[in-house]
Design an enzyme around this catalytic site. Structure first.
Site, PDB file in Angstrom:
ATOM      1  N   HIS A   3       0.754  -1.288  -0.045  1.00 23.65           N
ATOM      2  CA  HIS A   3       0.007  -0.036   0.115  1.00 23.65           C
ATOM      3  C   HIS A   3       0.928   1.161   0.090  1.00 23.65           C
ATOM      4  O   HIS A   3       1.818   1.223   0.610  1.00 23.65           O
ATOM      5  CB  HIS A   3      -1.024  -0.164   1.218  1.00 23.65           C
ATOM      6  CG  HIS A   3      -2.146   0.892   1.010  1.00 23.65           C
ATOM      7  ND1 HIS A   3      -1.958   2.186   1.314  1.00 23.65           N
ATOM      8  CD2 HIS A   3      -3.464   0.511   0.696  1.00 23.65           C
ATOM      9  CE1 HIS A   3      -3.306   2.863   1.221  1.00 23.65           C
ATOM     10  NE2 HIS A   3      -4.198   1.841   0.713  1.00 23.65           N
ATOM     11  N   ASP A  53      -8.012  -5.383  -0.670  1.00 32.17           N
ATOM     12  CA  ASP A  53      -8.445  -6.193  -1.934  1.00 32.17           C
ATOM     13  C   ASP A  53      -7.996  -7.611  -1.865  1.00 32.17           C
ATOM     14  O   ASP A  53      -8.141  -8.561  -2.641  1.00 32.17           O
ATOM     15  CB  ASP A  53      -7.659  -5.637  -3.194  1.00 32.17           C
ATOM     16  CG  ASP A  53      -8.238  -4.222  -3.331  1.00 32.17           C
ATOM     17  OD1 ASP A  53      -7.230  -3.041  -3.625  1.00 32.17           O
ATOM     18  OD2 ASP A  53      -9.484  -3.896  -3.559  1.00 32.17           O
TER      19      ASP A  53
HETATM   20  C1  SDX Z   1      -6.129   0.162  -3.148  1.00 30.79           C
HETATM   21  O1  SDX Z   1      -4.312   4.578  -1.990  1.00 30.79           O
HETATM   22  C2  SDX Z   1      -5.274   3.998  -1.483  1.00 30.79           C
HETATM   23  O2  SDX Z   1      -5.667   4.279  -0.519  1.00 30.79           O
HETATM   24  C3  SDX Z   1      -5.667   2.970  -2.295  1.00 30.79           C
HETATM   25  C4  SDX Z   1      -6.785   2.035  -1.603  1.00 30.79           C
HETATM   26  C5  SDX Z   1      -8.264   2.715  -1.742  1.00 30.79           C
HETATM   27  O3  SDX Z   1      -8.951   2.157  -0.486  1.00 30.79           O
HETATM   28  O4  SDX Z   1      -8.492   3.694  -2.236  1.00 30.79           O
HETATM   29  O5  SDX Z   1      -6.374   1.297  -0.459  1.00 30.79           O
HETATM   30  C6  SDX Z   1      -7.119   0.700  -2.464  1.00 30.79           C
HETATM   31  O6  SDX Z   1      -5.576   0.464  -4.321  1.00 30.79           O
HETATM   32  C7  SDX Z   1      -5.063  -0.856  -2.617  1.00 30.79           C
HETATM   33  C8  SDX Z   1      -3.803  -1.262  -3.296  1.00 30.79           C
HETATM   34  C9  SDX Z   1      -4.402  -2.360  -4.021  1.00 30.79           C
HETATM   35  N1  SDX Z   1      -3.174  -2.598  -5.033  1.00 30.79           N
HETATM   36  C10 SDX Z   1      -2.563  -4.021  -5.160  1.00 30.79           C
HETATM   37  O7  SDX Z   1      -2.729  -4.726  -4.066  1.00 30.79           O
HETATM   38  C11 SDX Z   1      -1.707  -3.992  -6.061  1.00 30.79           C
HETATM   39  C12 SDX Z   1      -0.286  -4.777  -5.667  1.00 30.79           C
HETATM   40  N2  SDX Z   1       0.158  -3.853  -4.933  1.00 30.79           N
HETATM   41  C13 SDX Z   1       1.038  -2.978  -5.600  1.00 30.79           C
HETATM   42  O8  SDX Z   1       1.212  -2.728  -6.911  1.00 30.79           O
HETATM   43  C14 SDX Z   1       1.822  -1.786  -4.518  1.00 30.79           C
HETATM   44  O9  SDX Z   1       2.008  -2.436  -3.219  1.00 30.79           O
HETATM   45  C15 SDX Z   1       1.025  -0.459  -4.613  1.00 30.79           C
HETATM   46  C16 SDX Z   1       0.838  -0.048  -5.988  1.00 30.79           C
HETATM   47  C17 SDX Z   1      -0.120  -0.702  -3.626  1.00 30.79           C
HETATM   48  C18 SDX Z   1       2.106   0.510  -3.959  1.00 30.79           C
HETATM   49  O10 SDX Z   1       3.039   0.389  -4.891  1.00 30.79           O
HETATM   50  P1  SDX Z   1       4.365   1.095  -4.244  1.00 30.79           P
HETATM   51  O11 SDX Z   1       4.137   2.512  -4.279  1.00 30.79           O
HETATM   52  O12 SDX Z   1       5.584   0.736  -5.273  1.00 30.79           O
HETATM   53  O13 SDX Z   1       4.667   0.365  -3.111  1.00 30.79           O
HETATM   54  P2  SDX Z   1       5.667   0.912  -2.067  1.00 30.79           P
HETATM   55  O14 SDX Z   1       6.824   2.053  -2.424  1.00 30.79           O
HETATM   56  O15 SDX Z   1       5.527   0.649  -0.586  1.00 30.79           O
HETATM   57  O16 SDX Z   1       6.799  -0.456  -2.575  1.00 30.79           O
HETATM   58  C19 SDX Z   1       7.812  -0.740  -1.626  1.00 30.79           C
HETATM   59  C20 SDX Z   1       8.692  -1.856  -2.063  1.00 30.79           C
HETATM   60  C21 SDX Z   1       9.047  -1.512  -3.866  1.00 30.79           C
HETATM   61  O17 SDX Z   1      10.255  -2.390  -3.984  1.00 30.79           O
HETATM   62  P3  SDX Z   1      11.632  -1.554  -4.058  1.00 30.79           P
HETATM   63  O18 SDX Z   1      11.338  -0.605  -5.239  1.00 30.79           O
HETATM   64  O19 SDX Z   1      11.828  -0.875  -2.649  1.00 30.79           O
HETATM   65  O20 SDX Z   1      12.564  -2.713  -4.436  1.00 30.79           O
HETATM   66  O21 SDX Z   1       7.708  -3.253  -2.225  1.00 30.79           O
HETATM   67  C22 SDX Z   1       7.600  -3.514  -3.646  1.00 30.79           C
HETATM   68  C23 SDX Z   1       7.972  -2.385  -4.425  1.00 30.79           C
HETATM   69  O22 SDX Z   1       8.346  -2.719  -5.790  1.00 30.79           O
HETATM   70  N3  SDX Z   1       6.310  -3.827  -3.581  1.00 30.79           N
HETATM   71  C24 SDX Z   1       5.979  -5.021  -3.964  1.00 30.79           C
HETATM   72  C25 SDX Z   1       4.453  -5.123  -3.796  1.00 30.79           C
HETATM   73  N4  SDX Z   1       4.138  -3.978  -3.431  1.00 30.79           N
HETATM   74  C26 SDX Z   1       5.245  -3.370  -3.451  1.00 30.79           C
HETATM   75  N5  SDX Z   1       6.590  -6.318  -4.170  1.00 30.79           N
HETATM   76  C27 SDX Z   1       5.700  -7.335  -4.416  1.00 30.79           C
HETATM   77  N6  SDX Z   1       4.437  -7.465  -4.339  1.00 30.79           N
HETATM   78  C28 SDX Z   1       3.517  -6.365  -4.094  1.00 30.79           C
HETATM   79  N7  SDX Z   1       2.470  -6.329  -3.965  1.00 30.79           N
END
Ligand code: SDX
Length: 392
Positions: A270, A327
């Protein structure tokens, strides 16, 4: 508060707005709507009552809630011409494609809604949107399965009406299952609003230009559709289906850690929560309750529980602060209720509409609000002179 803050990429950004609707503490896993914790609202409240709270700032009295529910109920029917829009889509159109088109088309039916300076008009538009989203979503489902549209009824609850419009067929009576109705109503509460997420920010930015509320909500629906946002509930269940049995989890955990593999654990991570998403806790509990009450099981729930357990104890995910989000479990319940995966994000949009309209109205009501105009860090070439084509 509104002001300067810095985050990961090392550049500063200003908080996009003031808002009194929803408070999130990502480190503590706290989510409050007008000060009330999401866990208490999910346990004791209803989606109609939470909708009233988001729109008006206080929990309603019994009479106020009854009046609000009656007002919403009386807006649930859509103009008969609107149903013609569906026939322009292929039967296999994604429900979110239909929702974008049909909700935007509502602008063509309510010319009075374009006068956003009138608080009364804004209130009526908000009620129309909250009321008509279940009807529009149910019609998208009926169209996809080739069944006749089912009209809303005024003697059913908001969520019961939606279940009946979705699953009733003319050939037999449809009884709303109270266990399913309560579970779905709680899922709607969990999705109602969530501060300045991507789709809410889209609605605010579109609304800041003075665009009518139906067009703004259509923009929010388009943004929510993305798999990184609301589309994650559909992607999370598809991921669980692809993983299948728990013995295949280690392979997908390894893929999620592999920087060269674009695979991510859908339903995990998130932008704000760096601790558990409190909604995921309630969602997991709701799966258990619904399965126990309906005496059903789903092997994917066991796979989801084991995937969560493994991820929460894996140093990589602990280091990245990755936890299940809203989700991760929602698809398991929605699937058990009978919704096809393609409808999951449409249900998210249905529930989030009250948050979108409440945030839009909060912004428009602020006399000092101006059109949104984000700036950029320019990374292109410095100024240079034009070179005629024969000199290049
Ligand atoms: C919603 O904003 C909101 O409030 C949204 C929401 C709402 O109610 O409106 O809460 C609803 O959209 C929830 C999120 C749903 N999306 C997913 O579940 C899709 C899978 N998750 C991601 O793609 C991701 O976690 C995000 C998009 C939600 C956040 O992405 P970020 O901004 O890249 O996350 P981060 O900066 O915290 O990541 C930290 C690290 C990164 O690696 P590095 O660049 O540090 O090497 O963790 C990795 C990311 O690549 N990472 C993941 C991951 N999510 C982040 N690695 C594996 N699996 C994942 N799901």
């Amino acid at each position: 508060e509104t002001g300067k803050f810095t985050y990961d990429p090392g550049f500063t950004s200003t908080a996009s707005c003031d808002s009194a609707l929803t408070y999130i503490d990502g480190d503590e896993g706290v989510l409050l709507h007008r000060g009330y914790p999401i866990g208490q609202l999910a346990e004791h409240s209803s989606f109609m009552e939470v909708s009233y709270l988001l729109l008006n700032g206080e929990l309603p009295s019994a009479d106020e809630l009854a009046q609000f529910s009656r007002t919403i109920t009386r807006h649930t029917m859509v103009h008969e011409q609107l149903s013609v829009f569906y026939r322009g889509f292929r039967r296999d159109a994604h429900p979110m494609a239909i929702m974008c088109g049909v909700v935007g088309a509502l602008s063509a039916f309510y010319h009075d809604s374009t006068d956003i300076s009138d608080p009364e008009q804004r209130k009526i538009s908000a009620h129309r949107l909250i009321a008509k989203m279940p009807t529009i979503a149910a019609m998208a489902y009926k169209y996809s399965v080739g069944q006749p549209f089912v009209y809303p009824r005024n003697d059913l609850s908001y969520t019961g009406n939606f279940l009946r419009m979705t699953f009733a067929v003319p050939a037999e009576e449809y009884e709303v299952n109270p266990i399913v109705e309560r579970a779905l109503d709680r899922i709607f509460i969990l999705h109602a609003d969530h501060e300045q997420n991507a789709s809410t920010s889209t609605v605010r930015l579109a609304g800041s230009s003075g665009a009518n509320p139906f067009a703004c909500i259509a923009a929010g629906i388009a943004c929510l559709w993305g798999p990184a946002h609301g589309g994650a509930n559909e992607a999370a269940l598809n991921m669980l289906k692809e993983i299948g049995t728990p013995d295949r989890i280690p392979h997908y955990i390894a893929r999620a850690k592999d920087k060269n593999d674009p695979f991510r654990l859908m339903g995990f991570g998130h932008r704000v929560y760096k601790n558990y998403d409190p909604r995921a806790t309630v969602m997991q509990q709701t799966v258990r309750e619904v399965f126990a009450s309906l005496k059903v099981t789903d092997p994917l729930f066991e796979t989801a529980l084991q995937l969560e357990e493994i991820a929460l104890n894996d140093p990589y995910f602990i280091d990245k602060k990755l936890f299940p989000n809203v989700d991760f479990y929602s698809g398991i319940i929605l699937s058990a209720i009978g919704f096809p995966t393609a409808m999951f994000t449409a249900l998210f949009a249905l529930a989030r509409t009250v948050g979108w309209v409440a945030q839009w109205n909060e912004m428009i009501s602020d006399p000092g609000q101006k059109i949104g105009r984000p700036r950029q860090l320019y990374t292109g070439p410095a100024q240079r002179d034009y070179v005629p084509v024969d000199k290049r």
